[in-house]
Write a protein that holds these residues in place. Structure first.
Motif, mmCIF file in Angstrom:
data_model
loop_
_atom_site.group_PDB
_atom_site.id
_atom_site.type_symbol
_atom_site.label_atom_id
_atom_site.label_comp_id
_atom_site.label_asym_id
_atom_site.label_seq_id
_atom_site.Cartn_x
_atom_site.Cartn_y
_atom_site.Cartn_z
ATOM 1 N N LYS A 114 94.710 83.457 45.482
ATOM 2 C CA LYS A 114 93.256 83.584 45.648
ATOM 3 C C LYS A 114 92.535 82.254 45.448
ATOM 4 N N GLU A 115 93.135 81.436 44.550
ATOM 5 C CA GLU A 115 92.459 80.162 44.217
ATOM 6 C C GLU A 115 92.255 79.290 45.458
ATOM 7 N N HIS A 116 93.048 79.534 46.509
ATOM 8 C CA HIS A 116 92.910 78.722 47.719
ATOM 9 C C HIS A 116 91.827 79.247 48.655
ATOM 10 N N LEU A 117 91.207 80.356 48.253
ATOM 11 C CA LEU A 117 90.211 80.952 49.147
ATOM 12 C C LEU A 117 88.832 80.971 48.495
ATOM 13 N N GLN A 118 88.532 79.900 47.764
ATOM 14 C CA GLN A 118 87.259 79.820 47.050
ATOM 15 C C GLN A 118 86.064 79.666 47.983
ATOM 16 N N HIS A 119 86.292 79.009 49.098
ATOM 17 C CA HIS A 119 85.173 78.687 49.986
ATOM 18 C C HIS A 119 84.416 79.948 50.414
ATOM 19 N N LEU A 168 89.813 95.330 60.736
ATOM 20 C CA LEU A 168 90.855 94.467 61.311
ATOM 21 C C LEU A 168 91.682 93.795 60.207
ATOM 22 N N GLU A 169 92.975 93.901 60.339
ATOM 23 C CA GLU A 169 93.882 93.197 59.424
ATOM 24 C C GLU A 169 93.748 91.695 59.743
ATOM 25 N N THR A 170 93.357 90.882 58.748
ATOM 26 C CA THR A 170 92.975 89.493 59.045
ATOM 27 C C THR A 170 93.569 88.501 58.051
ATOM 28 N N TYR A 171 93.971 87.347 58.581
ATOM 29 C CA TYR A 171 94.619 86.327 57.751
ATOM 30 C C TYR A 171 94.100 84.936 58.095
ATOM 31 N N VAL A 172 94.115 84.053 57.088
ATOM 32 C CA VAL A 172 93.981 82.638 57.406
ATOM 33 C C VAL A 172 95.418 82.108 57.464
ATOM 34 N N ILE A 173 95.693 81.281 58.460
ATOM 35 C CA ILE A 173 97.097 80.981 58.762
ATOM 36 C C ILE A 173 97.296 79.522 59.164
ATOM 37 N N GLY A 174 98.506 79.033 58.998
ATOM 38 C CA GLY A 174 98.874 77.725 59.567
ATOM 39 C C GLY A 174 98.438 76.537 58.736
ATOM 40 N N GLY A 175 97.915 75.521 59.441
ATOM 41 C CA GLY A 175 97.615 74.222 58.826
ATOM 42 C C GLY A 175 96.764 74.293 57.570
ATOM 43 N N TYR A 176 95.768 75.211 57.564
ATOM 44 C CA TYR A 176 94.893 75.283 56.388
ATOM 45 C C TYR A 176 95.700 75.659 55.150
ATOM 46 N N PRO A 231 91.024 70.774 54.302
ATOM 47 C CA PRO A 231 91.104 70.850 55.764
ATOM 48 C C PRO A 231 89.759 71.228 56.378
ATOM 49 N N LYS A 232 89.511 70.684 57.550
ATOM 50 C CA LYS A 232 88.242 70.925 58.227
ATOM 51 C C LYS A 232 88.381 71.962 59.329
ATOM 52 N N LEU A 291 82.776 72.659 59.156
ATOM 53 C CA LEU A 291 84.018 73.431 59.349
ATOM 54 C C LEU A 291 84.121 73.965 60.767
ATOM 55 N N GLU A 292 85.355 73.946 61.300
ATOM 56 C CA GLU A 292 85.593 74.616 62.575
ATOM 57 C C GLU A 292 86.443 75.850 62.311
ATOM 58 N N LEU A 293 85.864 77.012 62.550
ATOM 59 C CA LEU A 293 86.611 78.250 62.324
ATOM 60 C C LEU A 293 87.124 78.739 63.663
ATOM 61 N N GLU A 294 88.435 78.868 63.754
ATOM 62 C CA GLU A 294 89.033 79.279 65.020
ATOM 63 C C GLU A 294 89.625 80.684 64.849
ATOM 64 N N PHE A 295 89.217 81.597 65.737
ATOM 65 C CA PHE A 295 89.682 82.985 65.623
ATOM 66 C C PHE A 295 90.569 83.342 66.801
#
Ligand code: ATP
Ligand code: MG
Length: 469
Positions: free
Chosen positions: A2-7, A22-30, A41-42, A85-89
């Motif tokens: 959780k500590e990585h999702l403070q933003h 919707l089942e949702t995740y932040v994934i990859g480079g971030y 990461p931006k 920030l660039e949020l890509e979905f």
């Protein structure tokens, strides 16, 4: 995790995802970069099982009060820009590839399908954003372990991963260089087996990755891997040609491939400028073509700086590097890279110093950095002596510049003045007189001032038989 999702945006995405079910995740480079504590990461990649575009619109509505998103139809993705920030979905997808293209056929899939299609285990990590499971890590391939051990590994059989999308081979080398990670043995072997597949990748994508390698802290690491796997041979044969040592009559020359990489490495400690780093890469590029063995003399590379500077536009064009002032800058440094060495020898005239000030202009400091980086002797005494010589050259350059102001030299006598004085239209003679004035100043025949240059103009015009207006 959780500590990585403070933003704050994560809370917002989480609410939207739950509202849409919707089942949702932040994934990859971030995820990779926050675990590595690499940088904040931006760009944030969000994947959901369902429509990524729907989710993006909802997030935009919540953040900005309107559902405005940028949609990339070809990729089925949507982007929301929020402050810096660039949020890509994107919706979770399954990909299958044909042999002749890196563009896959895409269908909707599960999160697992989506993780399978990613390039490296360290890039498959997903953190759940739904409230119930907020911060839960999905790591089916041991990506966290690989992050800890510094390993680049593909989630599936590397031959398939690389052959499907050969750009991943460049990315493997790039991540290995940027993160100082090791490419796992099986993967490394697969790179060599699949190197030829790079031919289906556009030059723009290749050079993007190469530039990231060049801009990393230890670019030579990447170049050695590119060479050993023969990826480099696919797009940069001139650089490959620097490799190797020839012996004639017991005399060998240095290996210019490793020498160049050492120069690049030295220089990288002092500059982050991509084009100055390119100048280091190309400074000796014409050595293979100018190499001669001269009896009684040994190995020579006469004129490699001239030929090298001529090769720069061709190489830039093929590699799809910009054909603008950046290219001219690289060309100029390649052309001039031996000049400061000449100035460090024996007695040099002021005019030789003025000529370098004139020719290098604003790029003089970069040229000196390149020359200092070019000292790769293993003999410490020699290195000390050469560096000291350059210190003396720098001082001479400074002294003469302080006195004569040549670096950003403007002609004291303009073309207009010459035309007005002799009632001339623009023509060769005007250029000729201007050149003679410039040469006289650089040679020290006259000082760099208006009055003397004016008198000199009168003299030269007279010789040409011109009458004052
Ligand atoms: P960086 O942003 O530092 O270049 P990144 O890993 O975020 O690194 P992106 O190009 O932003 O790279 O891609 C985001 C994610 O998309 C990656 O982490 C990876 O999971 C996936 N990805 C990108 N390119 C590929 C590819 N060619 N093949 C498979 N997966 C890829
Ligand atoms: Mg990224």
């Amino acid at each position: 995790m959780k500590e990585h999702l403070q933003h704050k945006v994560f809370k917002c995405i989480s609410e939207c995802a739950d509202e849409l079910g919707l089942e949702t995740y932040v994934i990859g480079g971030y995820v990779r970069d926050v675990i590595l504590k690499r940088k904040e990461p931006k760009d944030i990649d969000v994947v959901c099982v369902g429509s990524g575009i729907e989710l993006a619109k909802k997030v935009a509505q919540k953040l900005h009060g309107k559902p405005q998103v940028q949609i990339f139809k070809n990729f089925g993705t949507a982007m929301v820009q929020h402050k810096d920030l660039e949020l890509e979905f994107v919706g979770a997808r399954k990909e299958s590839y044909r042999k002749d293209s890196r563009k896959p056929t895409v269908e909707n899939g599960t999160l697992e399908d989506d993780q399978n299609r990613r390039d490296f285990t360290i890039n498959t990590l997903a953190l759940c954003l739904n409230k119930e499971r907020f911060g839960e890590l999905l790591d089916p391939f041991g990506g966290v372990n690989d992050l800890e051990n510094g390993i680049i590994r593909t989630p599936l059989d590397p031959d398939i991963t690389y052959s499907d999308d050969p750009l991943r081979m460049m990315r493997a080398v790039r991540f290995s260089t940027q993160l100082d990670f090791t490419i796992e043995k099986e993967s490394l072997d697969a790179l060599e087996r699949n190197a030829k597949r790079l031919e289906i990748i556009s030059q723009e994508r290749i050079i993007d990755e190469l530039n990231k390698i060049i801009l990393s802290k230890t670019p030579s690491k990447g170049f050695k891997i590119l060479f050993n796997t023969k990826l480099l041979h696919q797009f940069f044969p001139e650089f490959v040609a620097l490799h190797g040592v020839e012996v004639v009559k017991g005399k060998k020359h240095k290996d210019n491939f490793y020498h160049t990489l050492e120069v690049l490495e030295n220089l990288s400690k002092n500059t982050d400028d991509l084009w100055l780093r390119w100048a280091a890469l190309l400074h000796d590029i014409a050595k293979p073509d100018t190499k001669r063995f001269e009896n009684g003399h040994g190995w020579t590379f006469h004129g490699h700086e001239f030929l090298g500077s001529k090769m720069v536009p061709k190489i830039f064009k093929r590699l799809k590097l910009p054909l603008n002032d950046k290219m001219k800058y690289v060309q100029k440094l390649v052309l001039l890279h031996l000049r400061p060495i000449v100035l460090s020898k024996d007695v040099v005239s002021d005019s030789a110093i003025r000529r370098l000030l004139f020719d290098a202009g604003d790029d003089l400091d970069d040229l000196m950095l390149l020359c200092e980086a070019d000292i790769t002797s293993k003999n410490e005494e020699k290195v000390k002596r050469f560096l000291n010589n350059f210190k003396i050259v720098r001082q001479k350059l400074k002294d003469i510049e302080d006195r004569d102001h040549i670096r950003n030299w403007q002609p004291p006598i303009s073309g207009e003045l010459i035309m007005d004085t002799y009632n001339l239209k623009p023509c060769k003679i005007v250029g000729n007189i201007k050149n003679q004035i410039r040469e006289a100043i650089l040679d020290g025949i006259i000082p760099n001032d208006y009055e003397q240059a004016y008198n000199f103009m009168l003299e030269k015009a007279k010789e040409l038989g011109l009458e004052k207006h």
